[in-house]
Design a protein around this motif. Structure first.
Motif, short mmCIF file in Angstrom:
data_model
loop_
_atom_site.label_atom_id
_atom_site.label_comp_id
_atom_site.label_asym_id
_atom_site.label_seq_id
_atom_site.Cartn_x
_atom_site.Cartn_y
_atom_site.Cartn_z
N PRO A 326 0.81 -1.23 0.00
CA PRO A 326 0.00 0.00 0.00
C PRO A 326 0.83 1.28 0.00
O PRO A 326 0.36 2.33 -0.45
N LYS A 327 2.07 1.19 0.47
CA LYS A 327 2.93 2.37 0.57
C LYS A 327 3.78 2.59 -0.69
O LYS A 327 4.24 3.70 -0.94
N LEU A 328 3.96 1.55 -1.47
CA LEU A 328 4.89 1.62 -2.59
C LEU A 328 4.44 2.61 -3.67
O LEU A 328 5.27 3.25 -4.32
N THR A 329 3.15 2.72 -3.86
CA THR A 329 2.64 3.60 -4.92
C THR A 329 2.20 4.96 -4.40
O THR A 329 1.65 5.77 -5.15
N ASP A 330 2.43 5.21 -3.13
CA ASP A 330 2.09 6.51 -2.52
C ASP A 330 3.39 7.28 -2.31
O ASP A 330 4.18 6.95 -1.43
N ARG A 331 3.60 8.28 -3.13
CA ARG A 331 4.86 9.03 -3.10
C ARG A 331 5.17 9.58 -1.70
O ARG A 331 6.34 9.69 -1.33
N GLU A 332 4.13 9.91 -0.96
CA GLU A 332 4.34 10.49 0.36
C GLU A 332 4.71 9.45 1.41
O GLU A 332 5.27 9.80 2.46
N ARG A 333 4.42 8.18 1.12
CA ARG A 333 4.62 7.13 2.13
C ARG A 333 5.80 6.22 1.84
O ARG A 333 6.13 5.36 2.66
N VAL A 334 6.42 6.38 0.68
CA VAL A 334 7.57 5.53 0.34
C VAL A 334 8.65 5.63 1.40
O VAL A 334 9.29 4.63 1.77
N VAL A 335 8.86 6.82 1.93
CA VAL A 335 9.90 7.02 2.94
C VAL A 335 9.66 6.15 4.17
O VAL A 335 10.61 5.80 4.88
N GLU A 336 8.41 5.77 4.43
CA GLU A 336 8.08 4.97 5.61
C GLU A 336 8.65 3.55 5.53
O GLU A 336 8.85 2.90 6.57
N ILE A 337 8.88 3.06 4.31
CA ILE A 337 9.37 1.68 4.18
C ILE A 337 10.89 1.60 4.00
O ILE A 337 11.45 0.51 4.04
N MET A 338 11.56 2.72 3.79
CA MET A 338 12.98 2.69 3.47
C MET A 338 13.82 2.22 4.66
O MET A 338 13.53 2.51 5.81
N ASP A 339 14.86 1.45 4.35
CA ASP A 339 15.80 0.94 5.35
C ASP A 339 16.43 2.12 6.09
O ASP A 339 17.04 3.00 5.46
N PRO A 340 16.31 2.17 7.42
CA PRO A 340 16.92 3.27 8.19
C PRO A 340 18.42 3.40 7.94
O PRO A 340 18.97 4.51 8.06
#
Length: 412
Positions: A326-340
């Motif tokens: 659900p986050k992959l196609t939301d430009r605003e939420r991609v940052v939420e899944i990125m490896d810290p």
């Protein structure tokens, strides 16, 4: 002699001559037909023998036997002979026993469903990785045959090379080129247990590895006819050389794909949990798009630094695909899944592009997934062309004794 009797006698003679002529004609026809059958049979046998000779020498014909899931026979001498002719070395068990110091535990670099992998050094000083197959079970025997026959045919800089094999007595061993930096999995999820700890890969290195792995699958799917479906594509089967170039490995579960585009192969479900495409898991219908799904999962690992399945995580986060999709196609939420661990190393534009590629690859419907050629073309602009090697921050080398996982087999 009376005329009437004369004519009767003449008719009898004429009839007798006609019968003789008819008999001779019939005999001639039989002789001609017999000779025709003899010649045809002889030509047919000669043609068959020539075809059999081509079969034994042609590698494509050897490859025909790779698909039989129910094959219970051992390794054929003709198959191994062809493999040898294709540049593979045939080792004795004694040679490989010496190369691994009698298969010392200190030389184990991998452990999988079909056996252990050892670091070895041949007599000429060449470093190799040696897989010692388990003695029991037909799956191990099939994996051995598959890798020998398949890797002796395929040649790509993005596939791990098979150096040779050993089928000495009851021993089955495979000898590969040695990849000094181990598997991608080791670098994404470093664990304690070695004297030198690998650092996490930076953003540019991950993009390059993603591209190399995509090119490996592209070769299997679109440059081999019929295509080859890997069936167990995952991060532990992506190996890294000294310059961190990636190569796809472990073809023991590989399957020859359908001849026609869009077709599928029905087979038992094999693979590793978290990487298996949903349609394959549910129906056993296998296509090249099944590998595309697995590739998408690996791409998610590169983005998130998370394993595909981790039920110790909070509710809703245990399965990587369902959590991240659900986050992959939301430009605003991609940052939420990125490896810290990647903080500050990447541009959001690149991250969004890679996330979009991953989202397409892990679509539940196989038809909506892209071809690997499309994935390659999408990644090429993101990889810096001048960057040919990767040197991680200290420490720089994976310890030679570090362990990497191999294929895990699940069956339903």
């Amino acid at each position: 002699m009376e005329p009437e009797e004369y004519y009767r006698r003449k008719e009898r003679v004429a009839l007798f001559v006609s019968l003789i002529m008819a008999s001779l004609s019939m005999v001639s026809l039989l002789v001609a037909f017999s000779y025709y059958c003899y010649i045809r049979n002889k030509v047919s046998k000669r043609s068959h023998l020539q075809q059999m000779g081509h079969f034994q020498m042609s590698f494509n014909c050897v490859f025909e036997g790779l698909d039989n899931d129910d094959n219970k026979s051992g390794i054929s001498n003709s198959s191994l002979q062809v493999a040898c002719e294709k540049g593979l070395q045939v080792f004795t068990f004694k040679q490989l026993n010496s190369a691994t110091s009698s298969f010392s535990k200190s030389n184990i670099i991998g452990q999988g469903a079909f056996g252990s992998v050892y670091r070895g050094v041949l007599n000429d000083g060449k470093k190799v990785a040696i897989k010692l197959m388990d003695h029991g079970g037909k799956h191990g025997e099939e994996e051995f045959k598959m890798e020998v026959e398949l890797l002796s045919r395929l040649r790509s800089p993005y596939l791990l090379s098979l150096v040779g094999h050993c089928s000495d007595s009851n021993h089955r061993l495979l000898v590969y080129e040695f990849m000094i930096n181990g598997g991608l999995q080791e670098h994404l999820y470093p664990t304690r247990g070695s004297n030198v700890f690998p650092s996490r890969l930076d953003w540019e290195a991950r993009l390059k590895i993603a591209l190399d792995a995509a090119k490996g699958l592209e070769y299997l799917h679109e440059h081999v006819n019929p295509p080859v479906i890997h069936r167990d594509f995952k991060s532990s089967n992506i190996l890294l050389d000294k310059n961190f170039h990636a190569k796809v490995s472990d073809f023991g579960l590989a399957k020859r794909g359908p001849e026609k585009a869009g077709g599928h192969v029905s087979t038992r479900v094999l693979g590793t949990q978290g990487y298996v495409a949903p349609e394959y898991a549910l129906t056993g219908h296998l296509t090249t798009k099944s590998d595309v799904y697995s590739y998408g999962v690996v791409l998610l690992e590169l983005l998130t630094g998370r394993v595909p399945v981790d039920m110790k995580r909070p509710q809703g986060e245990g399965v990587l695909v369902s959590w991240s999709l659900p986050k992959l196609t939301d430009r605003e939420r991609v940052v939420e899944i990125m490896d810290p661990a990647l903080k500050g190393q990447y541009s959001m534009k690149e991250a969004i592009q890679v996330a979009a590629i991953a989202a397409m690859c892990v679509q539940p419907e196989a038809d909506y997934r892209p071809l690997m050629a499309d994935v390659v073309q999408s990644l090429v602009p993101l990889v810096k062309p001048h960057r040919s090697t990767y040197a991680p921050k200290s420490p720089t080398t994976v310890d030679s004794n570090s362990k990497c996982s191999d294929s895990v087999l699940t069956e339903s």
